[in-house]
Design a protein around this motif. Structure first.
Motif, PDB file in Angstrom:
ATOM      1  N   ALA A 128      17.566 -39.140  84.845  1.00  0.00           N
ATOM      2  CA  ALA A 128      18.247 -40.203  85.585  1.00  0.00           C
ATOM      3  C   ALA A 128      19.030 -39.651  86.764  1.00  0.00           C
ATOM      4  O   ALA A 128      19.527 -38.524  86.721  1.00  0.00           O
ATOM      5  N   VAL A 129      19.129 -40.484  87.804  1.00  0.00           N
ATOM      6  CA  VAL A 129      19.881 -40.123  89.008  1.00  0.00           C
ATOM      7  C   VAL A 129      20.869 -41.247  89.299  1.00  0.00           C
ATOM      8  O   VAL A 129      20.479 -42.398  89.505  1.00  0.00           O
ATOM      9  N   GLY A 130      22.152 -40.908  89.322  1.00  0.00           N
ATOM     10  CA  GLY A 130      23.178 -41.918  89.562  1.00  0.00           C
ATOM     11  C   GLY A 130      23.108 -42.493  90.963  1.00  0.00           C
ATOM     12  O   GLY A 130      22.769 -41.795  91.924  1.00  0.00           O
ATOM     13  N   ASN A 131      23.431 -43.773  91.064  1.00  0.00           N
ATOM     14  CA  ASN A 131      23.531 -44.371  92.398  1.00  0.00           C
ATOM     15  C   ASN A 131      24.921 -44.939  92.675  1.00  0.00           C
ATOM     16  O   ASN A 131      25.469 -44.739  93.739  1.00  0.00           O
ATOM     17  N   ILE A 132      25.518 -45.628  91.708  1.00  0.00           N
ATOM     18  CA  ILE A 132      26.828 -46.207  91.963  1.00  0.00           C
ATOM     19  C   ILE A 132      27.789 -45.995  90.791  1.00  0.00           C
ATOM     20  O   ILE A 132      27.373 -45.756  89.662  1.00  0.00           O
ATOM     21  N   VAL A 133      29.071 -46.074  91.127  1.00  0.00           N
ATOM     22  CA  VAL A 133      30.133 -46.162  90.135  1.00  0.00           C
ATOM     23  C   VAL A 133      30.610 -47.609  90.161  1.00  0.00           C
ATOM     24  O   VAL A 133      31.037 -48.117  91.201  1.00  0.00           O
ATOM     25  N   TYR A 134      30.509 -48.288  89.021  1.00  0.00           N
ATOM     26  CA  TYR A 134      30.956 -49.673  88.942  1.00  0.00           C
ATOM     27  C   TYR A 134      31.959 -49.789  87.813  1.00  0.00           C
ATOM     28  O   TYR A 134      32.120 -48.872  87.006  1.00  0.00           O
TER      29      TYR A 134
ATOM     30  N   VAL B 232      35.068 -62.417  98.875  1.00  0.00           N
ATOM     31  CA  VAL B 232      34.940 -62.107 100.294  1.00  0.00           C
ATOM     32  C   VAL B 232      33.850 -62.927 100.975  1.00  0.00           C
ATOM     33  O   VAL B 232      34.026 -63.402 102.093  1.00  0.00           O
ATOM     34  N   THR B 233      32.716 -63.105 100.302  1.00  0.00           N
ATOM     35  CA  THR B 233      31.611 -63.810 100.964  1.00  0.00           C
ATOM     36  C   THR B 233      31.635 -65.312 100.718  1.00  0.00           C
ATOM     37  O   THR B 233      31.066 -66.072 101.496  1.00  0.00           O
ATOM     38  N   GLU B 234      32.295 -65.742  99.624  1.00  0.00           N
ATOM     39  CA  GLU B 234      32.335 -67.171  99.327  1.00  0.00           C
ATOM     40  C   GLU B 234      33.754 -67.745  99.378  1.00  0.00           C
ATOM     41  O   GLU B 234      33.959 -68.922  99.085  1.00  0.00           O
ATOM     42  N   ASN B 235      34.710 -66.897  99.744  1.00  0.00           N
ATOM     43  CA  ASN B 235      36.112 -67.321  99.888  1.00  0.00           C
ATOM     44  C   ASN B 235      36.690 -67.929  98.611  1.00  0.00           C
ATOM     45  O   ASN B 235      37.498 -68.865  98.660  1.00  0.00           O
ATOM     46  N   LYS B 236      36.262 -67.412  97.461  1.00  0.00           N
ATOM     47  CA  LYS B 236      36.817 -67.886  96.199  1.00  0.00           C
ATOM     48  C   LYS B 236      38.189 -67.243  95.974  1.00  0.00           C
ATOM     49  O   LYS B 236      38.400 -66.081  96.355  1.00  0.00           O
ATOM     50  N   PRO B 237      39.124 -67.955  95.339  1.00  0.00           N
ATOM     51  CA  PRO B 237      40.465 -67.398  95.123  1.00  0.00           C
ATOM     52  C   PRO B 237      40.524 -66.476  93.918  1.00  0.00           C
ATOM     53  O   PRO B 237      41.378 -66.626  93.037  1.00  0.00           O
ATOM     54  N   PHE B 238      39.600 -65.519  93.869  1.00  0.00           N
ATOM     55  CA  PHE B 238      39.489 -64.640  92.720  1.00  0.00           C
ATOM     56  C   PHE B 238      40.135 -63.287  93.025  1.00  0.00           C
ATOM     57  O   PHE B 238      39.944 -62.723  94.109  1.00  0.00           O
ATOM     58  N   VAL B 239      40.878 -62.768  92.061  1.00  0.00           N
ATOM     59  CA  VAL B 239      41.594 -61.506  92.238  1.00  0.00           C
ATOM     60  C   VAL B 239      41.242 -60.561  91.092  1.00  0.00           C
ATOM     61  O   VAL B 239      41.278 -60.958  89.921  1.00  0.00           O
ATOM     62  N   ALA B 240      40.895 -59.331  91.427  1.00  0.00           N
ATOM     63  CA  ALA B 240      40.607 -58.312  90.409  1.00  0.00           C
ATOM     64  C   ALA B 240      41.880 -57.596  90.008  1.00  0.00           C
ATOM     65  O   ALA B 240      42.731 -57.289  90.852  1.00  0.00           O
ATOM     66  N   ILE B 241      42.021 -57.338  88.718  1.00  0.00           N
ATOM     67  CA  ILE B 241      43.106 -56.515  88.186  1.00  0.00           C
ATOM     68  C   ILE B 241      42.507 -55.162  87.816  1.00  0.00           C
ATOM     69  O   ILE B 241      41.630 -55.081  86.952  1.00  0.00           O
ATOM     70  N   TRP B 242      42.977 -54.109  88.482  1.00  0.00           N
ATOM     71  CA  TRP B 242      42.376 -52.795  88.251  1.00  0.00           C
ATOM     72  C   TRP B 242      42.949 -52.108  87.022  1.00  0.00           C
ATOM     73  O   TRP B 242      42.313 -51.203  86.464  1.00  0.00           O
ATOM     74  N   ASP B 243      44.132 -52.497  86.583  1.00  0.00           N
ATOM     75  CA  ASP B 243      44.699 -51.926  85.371  1.00  0.00           C
ATOM     76  C   ASP B 243      43.750 -52.186  84.197  1.00  0.00           C
ATOM     77  O   ASP B 243      43.348 -53.317  83.947  1.00  0.00           O
ATOM     78  N   GLY B 244      43.398 -51.109  83.486  1.00  0.00           N
ATOM     79  CA  GLY B 244      42.506 -51.270  82.342  1.00  0.00           C
ATOM     80  C   GLY B 244      41.037 -51.379  82.695  1.00  0.00           C
ATOM     81  O   GLY B 244      40.230 -51.747  81.834  1.00  0.00           O
ATOM     82  N   GLN B 245      40.658 -51.054  83.921  1.00  0.00           N
ATOM     83  CA  GLN B 245      39.238 -51.092  84.260  1.00  0.00           C
ATOM     84  C   GLN B 245      38.480 -50.048  83.450  1.00  0.00           C
ATOM     85  O   GLN B 245      39.005 -48.987  83.109  1.00  0.00           O
ATOM     86  N   VAL B 246      37.207 -50.370  83.130  1.00  0.00           N
ATOM     87  CA  VAL B 246      36.310 -49.426  82.449  1.00  0.00           C
ATOM     88  C   VAL B 246      35.166 -49.145  83.412  1.00  0.00           C
ATOM     89  O   VAL B 246      34.402 -50.048  83.763  1.00  0.00           O
ATOM     90  N   TYR B 247      35.083 -47.900  83.879  1.00  0.00           N
ATOM     91  CA  TYR B 247      34.085 -47.614  84.909  1.00  0.00           C
ATOM     92  C   TYR B 247      33.022 -46.638  84.401  1.00  0.00           C
ATOM     93  O   TYR B 247      33.259 -45.834  83.514  1.00  0.00           O
ATOM     94  N   GLU B 248      31.845 -46.757  84.996  1.00  0.00           N
ATOM     95  CA  GLU B 248      30.742 -45.863  84.659  1.00  0.00           C
ATOM     96  C   GLU B 248      29.688 -45.903  85.749  1.00  0.00           C
ATOM     97  O   GLU B 248      29.817 -46.628  86.744  1.00  0.00           O
ATOM     98  N   TYR B 249      28.643 -45.117  85.548  1.00  0.00           N
ATOM     99  CA  TYR B 249      27.552 -45.050  86.515  1.00  0.00           C
ATOM    100  C   TYR B 249      26.453 -46.044  86.167  1.00  0.00           C
ATOM    101  O   TYR B 249      26.229 -46.367  85.003  1.00  0.00           O
ATOM    102  N   ASP B 250      25.769 -46.486  87.207  1.00  0.00           N
ATOM    103  CA  ASP B 250      24.416 -46.981  87.038  1.00  0.00           C
ATOM    104  C   ASP B 250      23.492 -45.933  87.640  1.00  0.00           C
ATOM    105  O   ASP B 250      23.844 -45.265  88.632  1.00  0.00           O
ATOM    106  N   LEU B 251      22.328 -45.782  87.033  1.00  0.00           N
ATOM    107  CA  LEU B 251      21.404 -44.714  87.428  1.00  0.00           C
ATOM    108  C   LEU B 251      19.989 -45.258  87.530  1.00  0.00           C
ATOM    109  O   LEU B 251      19.616 -46.206  86.830  1.00  0.00           O
ATOM    110  N   PHE B 252      19.214 -44.615  88.387  1.00  0.00           N
ATOM    111  CA  PHE B 252      17.794 -44.944  88.476  1.00  0.00           C
ATOM    112  C   PHE B 252      17.013 -44.095  87.475  1.00  0.00           C
ATOM    113  O   PHE B 252      17.249 -42.887  87.353  1.00  0.00           O
TER     114      PHE B 252
END
Length: 357
Positions: free
Chosen positions: A124-130, A243-263
């Motif tokens: 596998a080869v990583g492409n993004i961190v999400y 950003v693209t649909e102007n929704k009043p949505f806000v992300a809370i970064w505290d407690g985020q769980v991040y990882e890679y997606d890979l090809f």
């Protein structure tokens, strides 16, 4: 004249065959697939003449495994998360990918040194961190705003239904962080029977308020429809809606769980060489940086970071919206594929039993 006509026809046939070469790439849909089509698929076709057919799945690892086991593989490349990439590789479901086949950084740094730690494996080869984050509809909280993972579980202070991914993975980690376990200690705690009980007890506290989602587009739609006030969601989906649909949505970064997606390339891929070309192209420095014009996922190569600029709107700086931004990593949890490879079966069974009660 006849010879010339035959030669012309032959050359036309060869040219048509070359232009007809194509691969099928399976991904997760929504804004994420759009980012890949714009940053990877279209430029790859322009550079090579190889057409890319895009197909989506709620989790590409599931149909990929079924295809390989049935010896009926209809995709050439798939985008999967780390734990699935490791598991499928260990099971012999994937082709190995030689890191030497990947392009170096612009300054000549080999790919093996340019990719972030853990972004390269045998198959596998990583492409993004999400990341999976908590997000809320700001219109539901005009005064006091949620700010922490703990606020997600505080339905007294922040009333309204919640939505969560219908999966033990990330849900249990977030439950522990919501109960006050620091990110750095989550897997130590979750690796004990007492920690598992603690996670489910926290989920019990909001169980009657949870709407469960299974596909990445669903939590954004649940917020947009007003069915929930807060949700767990992929950070890129929340960014796209805000950003693209102007929704009043806000992300809370505290407690985020991040990882890679890979090809990955499934065993039995019909267009193996073209698939390898695609993976090498798409995970080059510039394409990975270009993807950030379309979605707020961090590139998996170090050399791509400085090239990340503005969103496609020409005004939104992307760096602060990346999971890997320094300000967003204060209490962030890197998903442990080692933990999930070892514990997924038992915790998924426990989670499904809990859901059924």
């Amino acid at each position: 004249m006849k010879t010339a006509l035959v030669l012309s026809s032959a050359l036309t046939a060869v040219a048509f065959a070359a232009s007809a070469e194509e691969i099928t790439v399976m991904s997760w849909g929504g804004a994420y697939t759009v980012s890949q089509v714009e940053a990877f698929h279209k430029p790859f076709t322009a550079a090579t003449g190889i057409n890319v057919i895009s197909v989506d799945a709620d989790n590409p690892a599931t149909p990929l495994k079924a295809m390989v086991e049935a010896n009926n593989v209809s995709v050439d490349v798939a985008d999967v998360n780390t734990s699935d990439a490791v598991r499928l590789c260990d099971e012999g479901q994937l082709e190995e990918i030689d890191p030497a086949s990947l392009p170096p950084a612009p300054d000549g740094t080999p790919a093996t040194e340019d990719f972030l730690p853990g972004a390269l494996s045998d198959c596998a080869v990583g492409n993004i961190v999400y990341s999976m984050v908590v997000a809320y509809d700001a219109s539901k909280f005009p005064d006091d705003k949620p700010a922490t993972i703990g606020d997600f579980f505080d339905t007294a202070k922040f009333p309204g239904k919640r939505a969560m991914w219908k999966s033990a993975k990330t849900t249990l980690e977030m439950a522990l962080m919501g109960d006050g376990v620091p990110a750095a200690e989550v897997y130590d705690v979750l690796g004990t029977p007492e920690g598992v009980e603690r996670a489910f007890a926290k989920l019990d506290s909001v169980k009657g308020q949870i709407v469960w989602w299974e596909a990445g587009a669903q939590p954004v739609q649940l917020l947009a429809d007003g069915e929930v006030a807060m949700t767990t969601a992929y950070n890129g989906r929340i960014f796209a809606a805000a950003v693209t649909e102007n929704k009043p949505f806000v992300a809370i970064w505290d407690g985020q769980v991040y990882e890679y997606d890979l090809f990955v390339i499934p065993k039995g891929a019909a267009n193996l060489e073209a698939a390898k070309k695609f993976v090498a192209f798409a995970t080059g420095t510039q394409p990975l940086a270009d993807q950030a014009k379309w979605i707020s996922y961090g590139p998996a190569r170090k050399s791509s970071g400085p090239l990340v600029g503005l969103f496609q709107d020409g005004k939104t700086e992307m760096a602060p919206h990346m999971p890997t931004a320094a300000a967003n990593l204060t209490n962030a949890l890197p998903s442990s594929y080692e933990f999930w490879v070892d514990h997924e079966a038992e915790l998924a069974e426990r989670f499904n039993a809990w859901l059924a009660n």
